[in-house]
Motif scaffolding. Structure first.
Motif, PDB file in Angstrom:
ATOM      1  N   ASN A  36      -2.490 -23.510  -6.327  1.00 56.54           N
ATOM      2  CA  ASN A  36      -3.765 -22.833  -6.133  1.00 56.54           C
ATOM      3  C   ASN A  36      -4.285 -22.359  -7.482  1.00 56.54           C
ATOM      4  N   ALA A  37      -5.596 -22.263  -7.624  1.00 57.89           N
ATOM      5  CA  ALA A  37      -6.205 -21.903  -8.909  1.00 57.89           C
ATOM      6  C   ALA A  37      -5.838 -20.492  -9.344  1.00 57.89           C
ATOM      7  N   GLY A  38      -5.657 -19.589  -8.401  1.00 60.79           N
ATOM      8  CA  GLY A  38      -5.341 -18.195  -8.723  1.00 60.79           C
ATOM      9  C   GLY A  38      -3.956 -17.819  -8.229  1.00 60.79           C
ATOM     10  N   HIS A  39      -3.834 -16.588  -7.789  1.00 58.71           N
ATOM     11  CA  HIS A  39      -2.560 -16.074  -7.293  1.00 58.71           C
ATOM     12  C   HIS A  39      -2.186 -16.796  -5.998  1.00 58.71           C
ATOM     13  N   ALA A  40      -0.900 -16.947  -5.774  1.00 55.10           N
ATOM     14  CA  ALA A  40      -0.448 -17.632  -4.563  1.00 55.10           C
ATOM     15  C   ALA A  40      -0.623 -16.752  -3.331  1.00 55.10           C
ATOM     16  N   LEU A  41      -0.125 -15.518  -3.400  1.00 54.35           N
ATOM     17  CA  LEU A  41      -0.172 -14.604  -2.267  1.00 54.35           C
ATOM     18  C   LEU A  41      -0.680 -13.256  -2.761  1.00 54.35           C
ATOM     19  N   VAL A  42      -1.846 -12.834  -2.268  1.00 61.87           N
ATOM     20  CA  VAL A  42      -2.419 -11.547  -2.638  1.00 61.87           C
ATOM     21  C   VAL A  42      -2.185 -10.590  -1.479  1.00 61.87           C
ATOM     22  N   VAL A  43      -1.557  -9.452  -1.781  1.00 68.28           N
ATOM     23  CA  VAL A  43      -1.215  -8.456  -0.773  1.00 68.28           C
ATOM     24  C   VAL A  43      -2.051  -7.215  -1.033  1.00 68.28           C
ATOM     25  N   GLY A  44      -2.976  -6.901  -0.113  1.00 71.57           N
ATOM     26  CA  GLY A  44      -3.845  -5.744  -0.269  1.00 71.57           C
ATOM     27  C   GLY A  44      -3.411  -4.571   0.563  1.00 71.57           C
ATOM     28  N   ASN A  45      -2.819  -4.807   1.688  1.00 69.84           N
ATOM     29  CA  ASN A  45      -2.257  -3.759   2.540  1.00 69.84           C
ATOM     30  C   ASN A  45      -1.164  -4.424   3.335  1.00 69.84           C
ATOM     31  N   ALA A  46       0.052  -4.069   3.035  1.00 72.12           N
ATOM     32  CA  ALA A  46       1.155  -4.755   3.698  1.00 72.12           C
ATOM     33  C   ALA A  46       2.231  -3.791   4.140  1.00 72.12           C
ATOM     34  N   ASN A  47       1.842  -2.588   4.550  1.00 69.75           N
ATOM     35  CA  ASN A  47       2.834  -1.638   5.012  1.00 69.75           C
ATOM     36  C   ASN A  47       3.559  -2.204   6.222  1.00 69.75           C
ATOM     37  N   SER A  48       4.880  -2.174   6.139  1.00 70.14           N
ATOM     38  CA  SER A  48       5.756  -2.682   7.203  1.00 70.14           C
ATOM     39  C   SER A  48       5.629  -4.186   7.407  1.00 70.14           C
ATOM     40  N   SER A  49       5.072  -4.898   6.465  1.00 65.10           N
ATOM     41  CA  SER A  49       4.956  -6.344   6.576  1.00 65.10           C
ATOM     42  C   SER A  49       6.196  -7.019   6.009  1.00 65.10           C
ATOM     43  N   VAL A  50       6.367  -8.288   6.374  1.00 67.71           N
ATOM     44  CA  VAL A  50       7.500  -9.074   5.911  1.00 67.71           C
ATOM     45  C   VAL A  50       6.973 -10.322   5.209  1.00 67.71           C
ATOM     46  N   ILE A  51       7.458 -10.551   3.992  1.00 69.17           N
ATOM     47  CA  ILE A  51       7.155 -11.766   3.228  1.00 69.17           C
ATOM     48  C   ILE A  51       8.510 -12.422   3.016  1.00 69.17           C
ATOM     49  N   ALA A  52       8.817 -13.461   3.796  1.00 68.16           N
ATOM     50  CA  ALA A  52      10.182 -14.007   3.795  1.00 68.16           C
ATOM     51  C   ALA A  52      10.211 -15.520   3.911  1.00 68.16           C
ATOM     52  N   ASN A  53      11.198 -16.106   3.248  1.00 65.04           N
ATOM     53  CA  ASN A  53      11.494 -17.538   3.360  1.00 65.04           C
ATOM     54  C   ASN A  53      10.316 -18.421   2.956  1.00 65.04           C
TER      55      ASN A  53
END
Length: 186
Positions: A36-53
């Motif tokens: 992707n041209a920019g960031h792969a994963l942008v996290v703006g609000n991820a309280n209690s979120s899971v970024i896995a695998n």
């Protein structure tokens, strides 16, 4: 839950592969985010979120970028068992105060280093490594025909934590993640 997508070569305004700005509790799992041209994963609000695998490779910015967005001032996701390599920015950059839980990831050969912003270097701690993942085929030429499966000698085989992460037990091909991937009984 966002699973088994393949954001490739985004031309969106910010050039990001995936953007998570909604309320917490999201599961971003088993994605390949590539070229992707920019960031792969942008996290703006991820309280209690899971970024896995996830496999996050060769993007034009950070692999994972947490920033103030949409009126949110903190984030606190679980970032676990991700392979983040060959991105033009940091492997993971956190620009706002946060309580990230980062463990069992491989942040390898990201141009600006593995960790940036408010996040200290966690290489060698909590299972985090910085080693060549030994993809089956990766050319870094922007082609969509790369094979991100791991060779048997990969340092990522059996390097993750096999404790269930809110039910996340599959890879980007939808296959069950083996507990003993190299068959050595460990």
């Amino acid at each position: 839950a966002r699973r088994r997508s393949a954001p490739y070569g985004s031309a969106a305004a910010i050039g990001a592969g995936l953007v998570q700005t909604g309320p917490g509790g999201s599961v971003l799992s088993a994605n390949v985010i590539q070229d992707n041209a920019g960031h792969a994963l942008v996290v703006g609000n991820a309280n209690s979120s899971v970024i896995a695998n996830n496999t996050i490779v060769a993007n034009g910015g950070n692999g994972i970028w947490a920033t103030a967005c949409c009126g949110h001032s903190t984030v606190s996701p679980l970032v676990k068992n991700n392979l983040v390599a060959h991105n033009s920015g940091h492997g993971i950059q956190v620009d706002i105060p946060s309580m990230f839980t980062v463990g069992y990831n491989n942040f390898f050969s990201n141009a600006q280093g593995a960790y940036g912003g408010h996040l200290n270097d966690l290489t060698g701690r909590v299972g985090n490594i910085a080693k060549d993942p030994l993809f089956s085929s990766f050319s870094a030429d922007g082609a969509a025909n790369d094979d991100f499966s791991l060779r048997p000698a990969s340092p990522c085989v059996d390097a993750g934590n096999d404790v269930l992460i809110f039910g996340v037990r599959s890879d980007f091909l939808g296959q069950t993640v083996p507990v003993d991937g190299d068959g050595d009984g460990l």
